[in-house]
Design an enzyme around this catalytic site. Structure first.
Site, PDB file in Angstrom:
ATOM      1  N   ASP A 129       0.751  -1.105   0.098  1.00  0.00           N
ATOM      2  CA  ASP A 129      -0.077   0.037   0.125  1.00  0.00           C
ATOM      3  C   ASP A 129       0.755   1.124   0.085  1.00  0.00           C
ATOM      4  O   ASP A 129       1.870   1.346   0.923  1.00  0.00           O
ATOM      5  CB  ASP A 129      -0.833   0.024   1.162  1.00  0.00           C
ATOM      6  N   HIS A 136      -4.193  14.035   0.366  1.00  0.00           N
ATOM      7  CA  HIS A 136      -4.282  13.130   1.502  1.00  0.00           C
ATOM      8  C   HIS A 136      -3.249  13.127   2.677  1.00  0.00           C
ATOM      9  O   HIS A 136      -3.531  13.376   3.729  1.00  0.00           O
ATOM     10  CB  HIS A 136      -4.662  11.654   1.008  1.00  0.00           C
ATOM     11  N   ARG A 145      -0.339  16.294  12.978  1.00  0.00           N
ATOM     12  CA  ARG A 145       0.845  17.175  13.318  1.00  0.00           C
ATOM     13  C   ARG A 145       0.667  18.407  13.112  1.00  0.00           C
ATOM     14  O   ARG A 145       0.220  19.060  14.052  1.00  0.00           O
ATOM     15  CB  ARG A 145       1.949  16.499  12.337  1.00  0.00           C
ATOM     16  N   TYR A 247       0.370   2.171  15.801  1.00  0.00           N
ATOM     17  CA  TYR A 247       1.304   2.531  14.526  1.00  0.00           C
ATOM     18  C   TYR A 247       2.738   2.872  14.807  1.00  0.00           C
ATOM     19  O   TYR A 247       3.609   2.910  13.925  1.00  0.00           O
ATOM     20  CB  TYR A 247       0.596   3.402  13.336  1.00  0.00           C
ATOM     21  N   LYS A 256      -5.527  -2.101   9.821  1.00  0.00           N
ATOM     22  CA  LYS A 256      -5.544  -2.332   8.040  1.00  0.00           C
ATOM     23  C   LYS A 256      -5.742  -3.741   7.622  1.00  0.00           C
ATOM     24  O   LYS A 256      -6.384  -3.835   6.712  1.00  0.00           O
ATOM     25  CB  LYS A 256      -4.306  -1.848   7.648  1.00  0.00           C
TER      26      LYS A 256
HETATM   27 CA    CA Z   1      -4.369   2.778   2.219  1.00  0.00          CA
END
Ligand code: CA
Length: 418
Positions: A129, A136, A145, A247, A256
């Protein structure tokens, strides 16, 4: 010029106006009718059993490859063969092909799409991915952030990506259960465990590769087209609350890998050639191995709708694949620059595709701006993320000179946590 792309070709099969499946499309998929599974194409609302067509002797290659339950065997024959077969299909169903049109036996190969179940088209070996839409990445950077340094320093140098999970990529129509897992909703309190509360879609497209080169070799941006079989719509389901907690430091994991949904028809890169458009302006200059020809993006209209149970859908996004900062050629060149080998049936997703305008954002995370805004549904309810029993529908098509080459839909219902 690829023969099957000729915009003057007409077919003797009836095609309704605005069908995604023009005679210039000729996608490939795996279909099931009763107990028979076969390689198929689609023209209008007619699914064509290519195994039957092959048994009748219409193709220049052996028929067995069309009896397969996955396209991998077909892809292993390489780009020239798959291109030839697409051209042969175009010729068989050409309106001027009187001989075939009146062939009774061939009628057996034609099935109404409503009578067909579409299966997973490809056995996906490895799934990667990317994260290649600038808007995005910018939006996510702003939310989590700093708006002044939204893009991380590597983003305009590297087509950033990660290795995902292939086993949970499923075809349109397969429901997804809401995942459960650890979350940390309040910074000052310990984590909690339970059903994901911030379930999201990601509007993406994926490309599927042919067999690549040997381990240690690289594929250049100029060579990349020869290693890409085709594309499909890709909904990369995401559990935002699980993702936020898990993450660091190694990236996405359980947020995911519970499911990604694809559209069942693989539209060949050949069929998409007429819809090429200029790539994004890239500043700073990219490394030599990432330099590529100008016309390497593709103009594909993309749409996302949410349909709450027993009611009408509401369109929540209209984006376009042409917005990609890094294109497929650059992604594949980057993926292999270290000598990583790719295999027939590998799938590589674009990353969420967001346009500059709010109406073109490709995830609920962005549309609801981290849950600070609600989206009104046609039935009077509101959404910030995806609710149980909602169905998410993604659609995509390219169109020029009144010729449409589309992907159909990827339709997924979200069921409650198991
Ligand atoms: Ca993705």
């Amino acid at each position: 010029m690829i023969k099957a792309n000729d915009k003057n070709i007409k077919t003797w099969i009836e095609i309704s106006e605005n069908s995604d499946f023009s005679i210039q499309n000729i996608p490939f998929g795996i279909a099931k009718v009763k107990d028979e599974v076969f390689v198929a194409t689609r023209i209008g609302d007619t699914v064509v059993n290519l195994y039957t067509v092959a048994r009748l002797g219409h193709f220049s290659i052996e028929k067995e490859v069309f009896a397969s339950c996955r396209l991998n065997d077909f892809m292993l024959l390489g780009k020239q063969v798959t291109r030839d077969v697409r051209n042969e299909i175009s010729a068989i169903f050409n309106v001027n092909n009187e001989l075939v049109k009146n062939n009774k036996e061939l009628q057996e190969a034609l099935i109404n799409a409503s009578e067909v179940e579409m299966l997973m088209p490809v056995e996906v070996g490895d799934y990667t991915d990317f994260y290649s839409s600038e808007q995005h990445a910018y939006n996510v950077g702003c939310m989590f952030r700093d708006p002044n340094n939204a893009l991380l320093p590597n983003w305009k140098y590297i087509p950033v990506g990660y290795h995902g999970r292939a086993s949970s990529i499923v075809v349109s129509g397969t429901p997804i259960n809401r995942p459960k897992g650890q979350q940390k909703p309040k910074d000052e309190e310990p984590p909690v465990f339970g059903p994901c509360k911030l379930l999201d879609f990601e509007l993406e497209m994926a490309f599927i590769t042919y067999e690549g080169k040997a381990l240690g070799e690289s594929i250049s941006t100029d060579e990349a087209d020869d290693y890409i079989f085709g594309m499909c719509l890709f909904n990369d389901w995401s559990a935002r609350d699980i993702q936020k907690w898990e993450y660091v430091p190694l990236g996405p994991f359980l947020a995911k890998n519970f499911g990604s949904s694809i559209s069942p028809w693989i539209v060949t890169l050949d069929a998409l050639e007429p819809y090429r458009t200029k790539r994004s302006v890239q500043d700073p200059k990219v490394f030599d191995y990432l330099k590529c020809a100008e016309e390497k993006n593709i103009d594909i209209n993309l749409q996302v709708a949410i349909q709450p149970e027993n009611t009408k859908e509401t369109i929540v996004s209209n984006s376009n694949y042409k917005y990609m900062y890094w294109n497929m050629n650059q992604q594949l060149a980057h993926h292999t620059i270290n000598g990583c080998n790719i295999k027939a049936g590998d799938m590589m997703a674009s990353g969420t595709i967001s346009g500059n305008d709010e109406s073109a954002y490709g995830s609920m995370l962005e549309i609801s701006w981290k849950g600070t805004k609600s989206v009104a549904m046609a039935d009077g309810t509101e959404r910030k993320f995806i609710a149980d029993n909602d169905t998410v529908i993604m659609r995509g098509y390219a169109e020029k000179d009144d010729i449409r080459v589309g992907f159909g839909e990827v339709v997924t219902k979200v069921l409650p946590t198991k």
